[in-house]
Every structure is written in structure tokens, then in C-alpha cells.
Design a protein around this motif. Structure first.
Motif, mmCIF file in Angstrom:
data_model
loop_
_atom_site.group_PDB
_atom_site.id
_atom_site.type_symbol
_atom_site.label_atom_id
_atom_site.label_comp_id
_atom_site.label_asym_id
_atom_site.label_seq_id
_atom_site.Cartn_x
_atom_site.Cartn_y
_atom_site.Cartn_z
ATOM 1 N N ALA A 91 55.005 -45.705 -22.505
ATOM 2 C CA ALA A 91 55.801 -46.929 -22.563
ATOM 3 C C ALA A 91 54.965 -48.089 -23.077
ATOM 4 O O ALA A 91 53.780 -48.208 -22.797
ATOM 5 C CB ALA A 91 56.343 -47.268 -21.177
ATOM 6 N N THR A 92 55.584 -48.940 -23.883
ATOM 7 C CA THR A 92 54.937 -50.155 -24.377
ATOM 8 C C THR A 92 55.841 -51.330 -24.041
ATOM 9 O O THR A 92 57.064 -51.211 -24.008
ATOM 10 C CB THR A 92 54.725 -50.098 -25.907
ATOM 11 O OG1 THR A 92 55.992 -49.895 -26.540
ATOM 12 C CG2 THR A 92 53.773 -48.969 -26.287
ATOM 13 N N ALA A 93 55.208 -52.443 -23.840
ATOM 14 C CA ALA A 93 55.977 -53.655 -23.520
ATOM 15 C C ALA A 93 56.674 -54.118 -24.774
ATOM 16 O O ALA A 93 56.169 -53.977 -25.891
ATOM 17 C CB ALA A 93 55.042 -54.736 -22.984
ATOM 18 N N PRO A 94 57.848 -54.709 -24.625
ATOM 19 C CA PRO A 94 58.550 -55.243 -25.814
ATOM 20 C C PRO A 94 57.765 -56.422 -26.375
ATOM 21 O O PRO A 94 57.038 -57.112 -25.663
ATOM 22 C CB PRO A 94 59.910 -55.687 -25.262
ATOM 23 C CG PRO A 94 59.726 -55.846 -23.803
ATOM 24 C CD PRO A 94 58.617 -54.923 -23.411
ATOM 25 N N PRO A 95 57.873 -56.641 -27.690
ATOM 26 C CA PRO A 95 57.142 -57.754 -28.289
ATOM 27 C C PRO A 95 57.641 -59.083 -27.737
ATOM 28 O O PRO A 95 58.829 -59.252 -27.478
ATOM 29 C CB PRO A 95 57.402 -57.623 -29.780
ATOM 30 C CG PRO A 95 58.644 -56.804 -29.874
ATOM 31 C CD PRO A 95 58.685 -55.937 -28.664
ATOM 32 N N SER A 96 56.722 -60.007 -27.574
ATOM 33 C CA SER A 96 57.117 -61.324 -27.086
ATOM 34 C C SER A 96 57.687 -62.141 -28.230
ATOM 35 O O SER A 96 57.303 -61.976 -29.398
ATOM 36 C CB SER A 96 55.922 -62.040 -26.450
ATOM 37 O OG SER A 96 54.918 -62.204 -27.431
ATOM 38 N N ARG A 99 55.068 -43.523 -18.158
ATOM 39 C CA ARG A 99 54.451 -44.853 -18.065
ATOM 40 C C ARG A 99 53.388 -45.035 -19.125
ATOM 41 O O ARG A 99 53.221 -46.128 -19.667
ATOM 42 C CB ARG A 99 53.852 -45.056 -16.672
ATOM 43 C CG ARG A 99 54.883 -45.465 -15.643
ATOM 44 C CD ARG A 99 54.215 -45.867 -14.330
ATOM 45 N NE ARG A 99 54.855 -45.156 -13.249
ATOM 46 C CZ ARG A 99 54.391 -44.110 -12.609
ATOM 47 N NH1 ARG A 99 53.205 -43.620 -12.893
ATOM 48 N NH2 ARG A 99 55.084 -43.525 -11.671
#
Length: 154
Positions: free
Chosen positions: A146-151, A143
Motif C-alpha cells: 500500500a502507498t499513501a495517496p499523493p497530497s 500493508r
């Protein structure tokens, strides 16, 4: 009366012959469909086109001498018949050998024991507290990485 029928038939033959003669005369007046048309004299390539057309008329055409000889390594009809018969016999033997109720299973316990020995079942132990802690540590590390995908820009 019978004589009149003969006259009609002769008249039909006469008209048919005249029509066919006219067709042959008309065809003779036309140019051959297999010869190339003459080139436009005003064209800059007219001389080359006419020379190519004359060369194509004189080109060697295949003759009956160009037909290859009959191959000698081909089976004769008798040999083909024998080969087909052999294939039919082999197919009939295969059908007899694999027909229903032509074989039985025996000595299956030895095969099953050998398969059980080769396949080792995993231990079905319940996870310990150490196993749960290792799983939680792995999940926490995943976790954090993990990185959020680009918007998407709007």
C-alpha cells in the motif's frame, strides 16, 4: 306598444346587416393571408423568390381521391365486443382461481428436505493458529504494497 318593439328589432337587423357588409367589403380589399407576400424588387433573390411563390400556387394539392380506402383487416364492432367479453371472462376466472383460501400448502417437508440437501451449510469451525497466521501474513503483505495517496499541491 307592441308595434314599437317590432321597429326596434327591424332597426337592429338593418344595422347589423350594414356592419357585416362593411366587414366583408373590408376583407375583400385585403390580400389573402394564404398567398405569399411579394419579394422586394431590390433583393438579389427577388426573381427566384417570385418564381418559388408562383410554383407553390400551382403545386398539386391533395384531393379527396388521395384518401386511402378503408382497411379490410380491422375487426368489426361485433368482433371487438366478443374479444372484450372473452377478456372479461378470463379476468373473472383468474380472480376466482386466485381468491383467498382457494389453495393450501401440502407436502412441504419433502420440499424443505430437498432445499436443505441442495444448500450445504459452511463448517463453523473456529480458526486454527495456521488460519490466523495466514491472515496476518496476507494483511502484512497488503500493508507493505500500500502507498499513501499523493497530497494535493497548495
Amino acid at each position: 306598444m307592441n308595434d314599437e318593439t317590432g321597429k326596434i328589432v327591424r332597426l337592429g337587423v338593418l344595422f347589423r346587416g350594414a356592419a357585416l357588409t362593411g366587414v366583408f367589403v373590408g376583407l375583400a380589399a385585403c390580400a389573402s393571408p394564404f398567398s405569399p407576400p411579394p419579394a422586394d424588387p431590390a433583393s438579389p433573390v427577388a426573381a427566384a423568390a417570385n418564381a418559388a411563390a408562383k410554383a407553390s400556387k400551382r403545386a398539386d394539392r391533395p384531393s379527396f381521391m388521395d384518401i386511402p380506402a378503408i382497411p379490410t383487416d380491422v375487426r368489426t364492432p361485433v368482433q371487438f365486443k366478443k374479444a372484450v367479453g372473452d377478456e372479461k371472462l378470463a379476468a373473472a376466472k383468474l380472480m376466482r382461481d386466485t381468491a383467498p383460501s382457494t389453495w393450501t400448502l401440502s407436502n412441504t417437508e419433502a420440499y424443505a428436505a430437498k432445499a436443505r440437501a441442495a444448500a450445504k451449510a459452511p463448517a463453523l469451525d473456529a480458526p486454527t493458529d495456521a488460519d490466523r497466521a495466514a491472515t496476518e501474513a496476507f494483511a502484512k503483505a497488503a500493508r507493505e504494497r500500500a502507498t499513501a495517496p499523493p497530497s494535493k499541491p497548495q
